[in-house]
Design a protein around this motif. Structure first.
Motif, PDB file in Angstrom:
ATOM      1  N   GLU A  20       0.767  -1.304   0.007  1.00  0.00           N
ATOM      2  CA  GLU A  20       0.298   0.164  -0.032  1.00  0.00           C
ATOM      3  C   GLU A  20       0.996   1.480  -0.317  1.00  0.00           C
ATOM      4  O   GLU A  20       0.551   2.334  -0.723  1.00  0.00           O
ATOM      5  CB  GLU A  20      -0.843   0.019   0.774  1.00  0.00           C
ATOM      6  CG  GLU A  20      -1.975   1.072   0.718  1.00  0.00           C
ATOM      7  CD  GLU A  20      -2.988   0.951  -0.219  1.00  0.00           C
ATOM      8  OE1 GLU A  20      -3.624   1.825  -0.358  1.00  0.00           O
ATOM      9  OE2 GLU A  20      -3.505  -0.314  -0.442  1.00  0.00           O
ATOM     10  N   ASP A  21       1.342   1.217   1.059  1.00  0.00           N
ATOM     11  CA  ASP A  21       3.363   2.391   1.035  1.00  0.00           C
ATOM     12  C   ASP A  21       2.993   2.384  -1.049  1.00  0.00           C
ATOM     13  O   ASP A  21       3.308   3.654  -1.028  1.00  0.00           O
ATOM     14  CB  ASP A  21       4.866   2.188   1.167  1.00  0.00           C
ATOM     15  CG  ASP A  21       4.012   2.417   2.770  1.00  0.00           C
ATOM     16  OD1 ASP A  21       2.747   3.229   3.121  1.00  0.00           O
ATOM     17  OD2 ASP A  21       4.042   2.460   4.087  1.00  0.00           O
ATOM     18  N   LEU A  22       3.894   1.583  -1.448  1.00  0.00           N
ATOM     19  CA  LEU A  22       4.615   1.953  -2.612  1.00  0.00           C
ATOM     20  C   LEU A  22       3.260   2.606  -3.845  1.00  0.00           C
ATOM     21  O   LEU A  22       2.866   3.699  -4.443  1.00  0.00           O
ATOM     22  CB  LEU A  22       4.635   0.611  -3.411  1.00  0.00           C
ATOM     23  CG  LEU A  22       4.803   0.052  -5.057  1.00  0.00           C
ATOM     24  CD1 LEU A  22       6.097   1.817  -5.510  1.00  0.00           C
ATOM     25  CD2 LEU A  22       4.952  -1.179  -5.545  1.00  0.00           C
ATOM     26  N   LYS A  23       2.013   1.766  -3.424  1.00  0.00           N
ATOM     27  CA  LYS A  23       1.043   2.730  -4.544  1.00  0.00           C
ATOM     28  C   LYS A  23       0.924   4.806  -3.776  1.00  0.00           C
ATOM     29  O   LYS A  23       0.464   4.954  -4.632  1.00  0.00           O
ATOM     30  CB  LYS A  23      -0.108   2.107  -3.744  1.00  0.00           C
ATOM     31  CG  LYS A  23      -1.866   2.340  -4.221  1.00  0.00           C
ATOM     32  CD  LYS A  23      -3.042   1.662  -4.147  1.00  0.00           C
ATOM     33  CE  LYS A  23      -4.106   1.887  -4.858  1.00  0.00           C
ATOM     34  NZ  LYS A  23      -5.378   1.667  -4.414  1.00  0.00           N
ATOM     35  N   GLN A  24       0.487   4.528  -2.579  1.00  0.00           N
ATOM     36  CA  GLN A  24       0.168   5.509  -2.238  1.00  0.00           C
ATOM     37  C   GLN A  24       1.260   6.875  -2.405  1.00  0.00           C
ATOM     38  O   GLN A  24       1.154   7.664  -2.513  1.00  0.00           O
ATOM     39  CB  GLN A  24      -0.641   5.670  -0.891  1.00  0.00           C
ATOM     40  CG  GLN A  24      -0.676   4.635  -0.142  1.00  0.00           C
ATOM     41  CD  GLN A  24      -2.839   5.082  -0.934  1.00  0.00           C
ATOM     42  OE1 GLN A  24      -2.811   6.523  -0.558  1.00  0.00           O
ATOM     43  NE2 GLN A  24      -3.273   4.157  -1.571  1.00  0.00           N
TER      44      GLN A  24
END
Length: 204
Positions: free
Chosen positions: A193-197
């Motif tokens: 999720e951190d990569l996406k955000q």
């Protein structure tokens, strides 16, 4: 010839040289592979603030890092015509989009292919209408070395992927499949999720 005449000739020569230099800078800064003056960095990997693709300037939308068990696997940067935090809009956009990657670790071929296959399976369960395109794409996935870079270009014509420096780009037609590949980073089931955000520009 008067002394000031030599001065004028020298001055004109310098002016002409500066004019030519400005023209060269203007031309080469518009080339797709040109290096910009400014760059953004994350986890030690540098990415340009902007790129030019298919004659269009694209700006940096966001940066992210893919980590696993505390280890940084790669950093990525997403470029769009206009900044957007909306993943659905980005994936469906008819405009060209670019994603660049920088690897921090080695990844063998089996692991690299397995990661792609898992991502595709989550986003397009069997029977998947893109099975042929997925097989075609994964055939080109090979081992990765630390410091390797990859570039993915998403357009209405399809996907163009530069997976290895010095090797021909992988080209697969189809706007929908191009969007599917982009969704593996910013869709409903990203690597993290951190990569996406980060790619969506939501991490500060």
């Amino acid at each position: 010839m008067p002394q000031n005449a030599f001065f004028e000739i020298g001055r004109l020569g310098v002016m002409q040289f500066k004019h030519v230099l400005r023209l060269l800078c203007a031309v080469f800064s518009c080339l797709p592979g040109a290096l910009p003056v400014k760059a953004a960095a994350i986890a030690g990997a540098e990415f340009p603030d902007s790129v030019v693709q298919q004659g269009r300037p694209l700006i940096l939308n966001g940066l992210g890092v893919r980590s696993y068990l505390g280890f940084k696997i790669y950093a990525a940067a997403l470029y769009l015509v206009e900044k957007s935090p909306d993943e659905a809009q980005i994936i469906a956009s008819p405009s060209v989009r670019v994603l660049k990657m920088h690897y921090f670790v080695d990844v063998d071929q089996d692991d690299a292919r397995a990661a792609w296959e898992r991502s595709f399976a989550e986003l397009c369960p069997m029977p998947c209408k893109f099975s042929e395109e997925i097989q075609q794409f994964t055939r080109y996935v090979s081992a990765i070395k630390a410091q390797d870079t990859e570039t993915y270009i998403f357009s209405p014509d399809g996907l163009e992927a530069m997976l290895k420096p010095g090797q021909p780009a992988v080209k697969i037609a189809g706007r929908e499949f191009s969007g599917l590949v982009l969704a593996t980073w910013i869709g409903r089931d990203p690597p993290t999720e951190d990569l996406k955000q980060g790619l969506l520009g939501k991490l500060k």
